[in-house]
Motif scaffolding. Structure first.
Motif, PDB file in Angstrom:
ATOM      1  N   SER A 130       0.884  -1.144   0.124  1.00  0.00           N
ATOM      2  CA  SER A 130      -0.005  -0.008  -0.147  1.00  0.00           C
ATOM      3  C   SER A 130       0.818   1.241  -0.027  1.00  0.00           C
ATOM      4  O   SER A 130       0.361   2.345  -0.102  1.00  0.00           O
ATOM      5  CB  SER A 130      -1.049   0.044   1.312  1.00  0.00           C
ATOM      6  OG  SER A 130      -0.178   0.223   2.568  1.00  0.00           O
ATOM      7  N   THR A 131       2.200   1.065   0.145  1.00  0.00           N
ATOM      8  CA  THR A 131       3.123   2.370   0.162  1.00  0.00           C
ATOM      9  C   THR A 131       4.044   2.323  -0.947  1.00  0.00           C
ATOM     10  O   THR A 131       4.403   1.221  -1.568  1.00  0.00           O
ATOM     11  CB  THR A 131       3.630   2.295   1.404  1.00  0.00           C
ATOM     12  OG1 THR A 131       4.375   3.715   1.322  1.00  0.00           O
ATOM     13  CG2 THR A 131       4.775   1.355   1.647  1.00  0.00           C
ATOM     14  N   ALA A 132       4.238   3.370  -1.587  1.00  0.00           N
ATOM     15  CA  ALA A 132       5.169   3.459  -2.749  1.00  0.00           C
ATOM     16  C   ALA A 132       6.674   3.016  -2.473  1.00  0.00           C
ATOM     17  O   ALA A 132       7.261   2.358  -3.404  1.00  0.00           O
ATOM     18  CB  ALA A 132       5.097   4.786  -3.626  1.00  0.00           C
ATOM     19  N   ILE A 133       7.199   3.408  -1.498  1.00  0.00           N
ATOM     20  CA  ILE A 133       8.588   3.197  -1.088  1.00  0.00           C
ATOM     21  C   ILE A 133       8.361   2.734   0.659  1.00  0.00           C
ATOM     22  O   ILE A 133       8.121   3.503   1.240  1.00  0.00           O
ATOM     23  CB  ILE A 133       9.465   4.501  -1.078  1.00  0.00           C
ATOM     24  CG1 ILE A 133       9.392   5.039  -2.766  1.00  0.00           C
ATOM     25  CG2 ILE A 133      10.798   3.971  -1.028  1.00  0.00           C
ATOM     26  CD1 ILE A 133      10.125   6.153  -2.724  1.00  0.00           C
ATOM     27  N   ASN A 134       8.872   1.466   0.491  1.00  0.00           N
ATOM     28  CA  ASN A 134       9.099   1.025   2.059  1.00  0.00           C
ATOM     29  C   ASN A 134      10.250   1.471   2.653  1.00  0.00           C
ATOM     30  O   ASN A 134      11.426   1.221   2.159  1.00  0.00           O
ATOM     31  CB  ASN A 134       9.044  -0.518   1.834  1.00  0.00           C
ATOM     32  CG  ASN A 134       7.651  -1.206   1.739  1.00  0.00           C
ATOM     33  OD1 ASN A 134       6.948  -1.662   2.681  1.00  0.00           O
ATOM     34  ND2 ASN A 134       7.319  -1.322   0.333  1.00  0.00           N
ATOM     35  N   GLU A 135      10.196   2.359   3.788  1.00  0.00           N
ATOM     36  CA  GLU A 135      11.332   2.747   4.268  1.00  0.00           C
ATOM     37  C   GLU A 135      11.060   2.833   5.779  1.00  0.00           C
ATOM     38  O   GLU A 135      10.267   2.808   6.463  1.00  0.00           O
ATOM     39  CB  GLU A 135      11.865   4.072   3.583  1.00  0.00           C
ATOM     40  CG  GLU A 135      10.551   5.295   3.679  1.00  0.00           C
ATOM     41  CD  GLU A 135      10.857   6.102   2.495  1.00  0.00           C
ATOM     42  OE1 GLU A 135      12.036   6.258   1.876  1.00  0.00           O
ATOM     43  OE2 GLU A 135      10.109   7.406   2.611  1.00  0.00           O
ATOM     44  N   LEU A 136      12.328   3.483   6.323  1.00  0.00           N
ATOM     45  CA  LEU A 136      12.377   3.399   7.864  1.00  0.00           C
ATOM     46  C   LEU A 136      11.403   4.840   8.144  1.00  0.00           C
ATOM     47  O   LEU A 136      11.376   5.779   7.464  1.00  0.00           O
ATOM     48  CB  LEU A 136      13.743   3.649   8.328  1.00  0.00           C
ATOM     49  CG  LEU A 136      14.624   2.442   8.212  1.00  0.00           C
ATOM     50  CD1 LEU A 136      15.908   2.717   8.614  1.00  0.00           C
ATOM     51  CD2 LEU A 136      13.908   1.198   9.006  1.00  0.00           C
ATOM     52  N   VAL A 137      10.779   4.953   9.207  1.00  0.00           N
ATOM     53  CA  VAL A 137      10.070   6.032   9.762  1.00  0.00           C
ATOM     54  C   VAL A 137      10.886   7.146  10.076  1.00  0.00           C
ATOM     55  O   VAL A 137      11.904   7.103  10.839  1.00  0.00           O
ATOM     56  CB  VAL A 137       8.967   5.595  10.799  1.00  0.00           C
ATOM     57  CG1 VAL A 137       8.273   6.850  11.509  1.00  0.00           C
ATOM     58  CG2 VAL A 137       8.007   4.517  10.459  1.00  0.00           C
ATOM     59  N   ASP A 138      10.773   8.225   9.502  1.00  0.00           N
ATOM     60  CA  ASP A 138      11.321   9.569  10.042  1.00  0.00           C
ATOM     61  C   ASP A 138      12.812   9.648   9.508  1.00  0.00           C
ATOM     62  O   ASP A 138      13.749  10.475  10.346  1.00  0.00           O
ATOM     63  CB  ASP A 138      11.142  10.077  11.438  1.00  0.00           C
ATOM     64  CG  ASP A 138      11.076  11.420  11.864  1.00  0.00           C
ATOM     65  OD1 ASP A 138      10.910  12.144  10.952  1.00  0.00           O
ATOM     66  OD2 ASP A 138      11.675  11.665  12.962  1.00  0.00           O
ATOM     67  N   PHE A 139      13.365   8.684   8.911  1.00  0.00           N
ATOM     68  CA  PHE A 139      14.743   8.579   8.578  1.00  0.00           C
ATOM     69  C   PHE A 139      14.880   9.845   7.326  1.00  0.00           C
ATOM     70  O   PHE A 139      14.075   9.635   6.444  1.00  0.00           O
ATOM     71  CB  PHE A 139      15.181   7.201   8.048  1.00  0.00           C
ATOM     72  CG  PHE A 139      16.675   7.117   7.833  1.00  0.00           C
ATOM     73  CD1 PHE A 139      17.742   7.206   8.802  1.00  0.00           C
ATOM     74  CD2 PHE A 139      17.167   6.951   6.573  1.00  0.00           C
ATOM     75  CE1 PHE A 139      18.910   6.939   8.498  1.00  0.00           C
ATOM     76  CE2 PHE A 139      18.498   6.767   6.140  1.00  0.00           C
ATOM     77  CZ  PHE A 139      19.617   6.981   7.303  1.00  0.00           C
ATOM     78  N   ASP A 140      16.129  10.567   7.242  1.00  0.00           N
ATOM     79  CA  ASP A 140      16.186  11.618   6.395  1.00  0.00           C
ATOM     80  C   ASP A 140      16.929  10.802   5.225  1.00  0.00           C
ATOM     81  O   ASP A 140      18.206  11.045   4.982  1.00  0.00           O
ATOM     82  CB  ASP A 140      16.993  12.584   7.004  1.00  0.00           C
ATOM     83  CG  ASP A 140      17.164  13.794   6.039  1.00  0.00           C
ATOM     84  OD1 ASP A 140      16.643  13.802   4.974  1.00  0.00           O
ATOM     85  OD2 ASP A 140      17.936  14.548   6.329  1.00  0.00           O
ATOM     86  N   TYR A 141      16.104  10.374   4.312  1.00  0.00           N
ATOM     87  CA  TYR A 141      16.989   9.569   3.159  1.00  0.00           C
ATOM     88  C   TYR A 141      17.468  10.776   2.200  1.00  0.00           C
ATOM     89  O   TYR A 141      18.504  10.641   1.740  1.00  0.00           O
ATOM     90  CB  TYR A 141      15.811   8.745   2.279  1.00  0.00           C
ATOM     91  CG  TYR A 141      15.525   7.502   3.064  1.00  0.00           C
ATOM     92  CD1 TYR A 141      16.380   6.316   2.793  1.00  0.00           C
ATOM     93  CD2 TYR A 141      14.517   7.347   4.096  1.00  0.00           C
ATOM     94  CE1 TYR A 141      16.081   5.089   3.495  1.00  0.00           C
ATOM     95  CE2 TYR A 141      14.061   6.151   4.628  1.00  0.00           C
ATOM     96  CZ  TYR A 141      14.975   4.902   4.250  1.00  0.00           C
ATOM     97  OH  TYR A 141      14.666   4.015   4.980  1.00  0.00           O
ATOM     98  N   ALA A 142      16.700  11.641   2.266  1.00  0.00           N
ATOM     99  CA  ALA A 142      17.295  12.881   1.232  1.00  0.00           C
ATOM    100  C   ALA A 142      18.352  13.435   1.808  1.00  0.00           C
ATOM    101  O   ALA A 142      19.638  13.639   0.970  1.00  0.00           O
ATOM    102  CB  ALA A 142      16.133  13.956   0.750  1.00  0.00           C
ATOM    103  N   GLY A 143      18.523  13.906   2.879  1.00  0.00           N
ATOM    104  CA  GLY A 143      19.736  14.159   3.573  1.00  0.00           C
ATOM    105  C   GLY A 143      20.820  13.423   3.609  1.00  0.00           C
ATOM    106  O   GLY A 143      21.944  14.030   3.768  1.00  0.00           O
TER     107      GLY A 143
END
Length: 151
Positions: A130-143
């Motif tokens: 149900s989510t486009a990208i499975n990732e960690l909550v509140d982790f600054d991927y862009a940064g």
């Protein structure tokens, strides 16, 4: 620049797991920088856990409530440590003895001044469709320079 050896970082991770299994608050606090963060995938309440105190109290709750015990299955340090950025990767099993279940996963560790500054937990489980990208909550991927789109 870190002067600690791979063996010292491995010993720290093993000490952390021993402290988790013993639900030893002081030993847990001693493994972390005061501002440490433990990131998790989505689906858990109150994540990420911020600060050594919060991390220690949450793991103690797991031991007391779920009967949690953890084992380290694999640990990789010697080839991953960069003297300017000491890091490690492990695989683990989280045994939930009260329910008779277990969760397997892996964690990425970042160290600072001989203590754990950051843990990023990844679970061996199906992706959430149900989510486009499975990732960690509140982790600054862009940064952190992670790819945000498909190349």
């Amino acid at each position: 620049m870190s002067t600690r050896s791979a063996a010292a970082y491995e010993a720290l991770i093993r000490r952390y797991f021993d402290a988790c299994n013993a639900a030893d608050y002081q030993a847990l606090i001693g493994c972390f920088t005061p501002d440490a963060v433990h990131y998790f995938p989505a689906g858990l309440p109150e994540v990420p856990w911020r600060g050594a105190d919060a991390i220690a109290r949450k793991w103690i709750w797991c031991v007391e409530t779920l009967g949690s015990q953890w084992t380290i299955e694999r640990i990789l340090i010697s080839h991953l440590i960069d003297h300017d950025r000491p890091e490690a990767m492990i695989e683990w099993t989280h045994w939930k003895t009260r329910s008779g279940t277990a969760l397997r996963g892996a964690e990425w560790y970042v160290f600072d001044a001989g203590r754990i500054k950051e843990i990023r937990a990844y679970y061996a489980s199906p992706a959430d469709k149900s989510t486009a990208i499975n990732e960690l909550v509140d982790f600054d991927y862009a940064g952190r320079g992670y790819h945000l789109t498909n190349p």
